[in-house]
Design an enzyme around this catalytic site. Sequence first.
Site, PDB file in Angstrom:
ATOM      1  N   GLU A 396     -59.373  -8.904 -38.087  1.00 61.00           N
ATOM      2  CA  GLU A 396     -59.570  -7.487 -38.377  1.00 61.00           C
ATOM      3  C   GLU A 396     -60.092  -6.804 -37.110  1.00 61.00           C
ATOM      4  OE1 GLU A 396     -60.638  -6.952 -42.326  1.00 61.00           O
ATOM      5  OE2 GLU A 396     -60.578  -4.796 -42.218  1.00 61.00           O
ATOM      6  N   GLU A 669     -71.754  -8.670 -44.152  1.00 59.41           N
ATOM      7  CA  GLU A 669     -70.872  -7.672 -44.760  1.00 59.41           C
ATOM      8  C   GLU A 669     -71.262  -7.391 -46.213  1.00 59.41           C
ATOM      9  OE1 GLU A 669     -66.805  -8.973 -44.823  1.00 59.41           O
ATOM     10  OE2 GLU A 669     -66.073  -6.933 -45.092  1.00 59.41           O
TER      11      GLU A 669
HETATM   12  C1  BGC Z   1     -63.538  -3.676 -43.382  1.00 58.92           C
HETATM   13  C2  BGC Z   1     -64.649  -2.738 -43.744  1.00 58.92           C
HETATM   14  C3  BGC Z   1     -64.008  -1.421 -43.995  1.00 58.92           C
HETATM   15  C4  BGC Z   1     -63.215  -1.606 -45.231  1.00 58.92           C
HETATM   16  C5  BGC Z   1     -62.640  -0.399 -45.868  1.00 58.92           C
HETATM   17  C6  BGC Z   1     -62.665  -3.804 -44.576  1.00 58.92           C
HETATM   18  O1  BGC Z   1     -61.639  -4.669 -44.409  1.00 58.92           O
HETATM   19  O2  BGC Z   1     -63.998  -4.870 -42.915  1.00 58.92           O
HETATM   20  O3  BGC Z   1     -65.771  -2.815 -43.036  1.00 58.92           O
HETATM   21  O4  BGC Z   1     -64.828  -0.329 -43.993  1.00 58.92           O
HETATM   22  O5  BGC Z   1     -62.227  -2.590 -45.060  1.00 58.92           O
HETATM   23  O6  BGC Z   1     -62.826  -0.529 -47.158  1.00 58.92           O
END
Ligand code: BGC
Length: 796
Positions: A396, A669
């Site tokens: 990501e 997270e």
């Molecule tokens: C990310 C988040 C992001 C989110 C949106 C994820 O995959 O890691 O931090 O804000 O997607 O919902």
Amino acid sequence: MKEIAITLASLLAGALFSGCATRSASSRTADGKAAAPDSAPDTNWFSRAEWIGLDAAEAGKKPRYLRRDFDVGKISRAVLRVTAQGSVVPFLNGEKVADEYFTPGWSNYRKRLYYREYDVTDHLLQGANMVGAILGDGWFRGRVGTGRTNAYGSRTRVKMELVAYPKTGDPVRIATDASWTVATGPILSSDFQDGESYDARLEQPGWCQPGSATNGWRAVDVGRPDFEPTLVEPHPCGPVVVVAELPARTVEEPKPGVFVFDLGQNFAGIARLRVKAPAGTEVKLRFAEMLNADGTIYTANLRGIRAMDTYVCKGGDVEEWSPLFTFHGFRYVELTGLPGKPGADAVKGLALSTRMRRAGTFECSNPLVNQIYSNAWWSQLSNYIDVPTDCPQRNERLGWTGDAQVFARTALYNADAAAFLGKYVDALNDDQAGDGHYPDVAPTVMCGGSSPAWGDAGVFIPWEIFRLTGDLGPARRNWPKMKRYMDFLDRSAPEGAGPHRGYGDWLAYGPQPSKSLIFTAYNAQDCEIMRNLADALAKVAEGADEREAFKADSRRFAEKTKTLRDVFGKTFCSPTNDATVAGDAQTGYLLRLGFTAIHDGVTDARHAERLAKIVAERPQQMCGFVGVNLFLPVLSQIGRDDLAYQRLERTDFPGWGYSVAQGATTIWERWNSYMKGGKFGDAGMNSFNHYAYGSCVQWFYEGILGILPGAVGQPGVHPFSTVVIAPHPGGTLTWAKGSHECALGRIAVEWKIEADEFALTVELPKGVRGEIRLPGQTAVKVQTARKATYRCPASN
Ligand code: BGC
């Protein structure tokens, strides 16, 4: 070699390229006004140099080594300018020009390409010299996001120009062109997500030294870039550099021949390998944030990416190596392939981050709170690698707007992050969609857009920069696009209340308010911010027409704020006066009370009471990304520091202390990324280095220490030229101290509770006015002394 100090005006300046045609640079100062023309950077070099690379199919994606030798006489100064469609490491006479990574950074390369400029005077030799570069894929064509490659193009290219100024006579210019030669070398492959492979047996020692062998080198491919950028600018902020070295604390062998190094700290960066082994020995390094119960590395949360570096030894003496074109998010390194057991010095962590001045400190009597502070700082470092990202480890690593937005205030207290965030604001605007919405990630390589709290980064971040540093530049240069975004919001919510869309209160633990509520609250606060920015811009407008235009904008947004305040009240606040905000979720109240745009002065107190009640009575619930940066400040604001400290200091789930009690060294997270007893959260979305929940740290500065800018909204006057000091002691804390260093100097606060006395010592930069608000006391003391102590009874 040192990077040339770039003036503020040059940082903000740009030259427009259409094909290879150039227009003269336009410059702006920090408040967005035109700068003197002679302060513009020399972007003409870009059209003097040619794009070069190597297209030979057999070279595949191997990084390219490029070079050119030349002679100079006695010089007084030399400058090297470098950019790439790819990632480039420039060399001069056998040495790296700078210990920097991932030049020229990440942008929408079609619209805006950055370059870096170095003073190389001390590194030129009288007589024969060799300039060169290694060119990797970088974000340009390597894997980004969930695995997309060639996001910007399929061919890597570099452009450089070295200008040597002789003591007398014309400058000597060595620009990339057909006279350069190219080869592949020991780097066999390199990618941010896959890792880097290096075969030291293929090294050509001195490849970038004058007079080195020419066999294996061929003519470069010239020109034919995938596209020409519209805009070429000096990179506006510091480079990515090594910010810390982390020696291994322990080495374990959970399986025969598998060695796991614990570096003691989760971070983003690379490992430096130091080994002595026979030629041809292949050493593999894999990276992880956590360990499985059996001591092996936990990689499930990397979502399938390779994240492995490979080094093939050349044999002989001790060999030292670290990669140039990749980074990983990790605390543990797994090493395999070495005959025998490696010593702890075989692996050292090198933490990478964008270089910026540290601007904040914080310490208090509870080590758990200190660890939360440290975790947020490490997550900032780890995710501030040219672009503010969500996480540094899995497939990501994107510039997620919502995350960046909720963390911006914390980041700006922690470090001098204004230029870095300003660059990000430009990236958001470069990738604004045709209908005016901002993308979910910037630079945009995937994902959609227009999620409330995410897209609003385009309004909130310029405001946060202005609020804490006084820099109006990002707002000023993007103002027309910010207004387009506001038009988009108007069209999306013709009835006033917003549609149900977006990510909601992402990863909340417990009930969430509706997406429509989040949209409406953000839309209203956007209007309030736009009004404040318009007022400030009107004060620095060039001429009457511009001033009147900003004033008209201000009126428009003031009216719209009022309309949305009414809409919010009617739609989401109970008409039966039962004191609830629709959904009865923490975040509904946090937005309602934290966003000044939707305060109504009538129901505020009842909503405050209700929020306090649900926080106190539902300890198992915790807000998600949308509420998190408001949680502690709003509880303070409504006089419930007791509840704020409770959540902050509690070590059970879900509270900020929980992850610390599990040994976290960065912010997780999820509130439950890892559960006691060795159970991991859903691996599909389980980063251990995600700064959003670290946004609690803004309250460490503004709440616990109570450092607040007292002169916000006046362009030309620094927001901290008046400082409000209003500490909120509480919880188990018996003392706290910390500081914020702004452009005017260091603002330092220290408080102690001793016996029955609360003693507050404040140190302010010369010329800064302070308004001291002792806890529980209404009196406001105004002082100009540089350092003074104030006391009141602790029972207050
Ligand atoms: C990310 C988040 C992001 C989110 C949106 C994820 O995959 O890691 O931090 O804000 O997607 O919902």
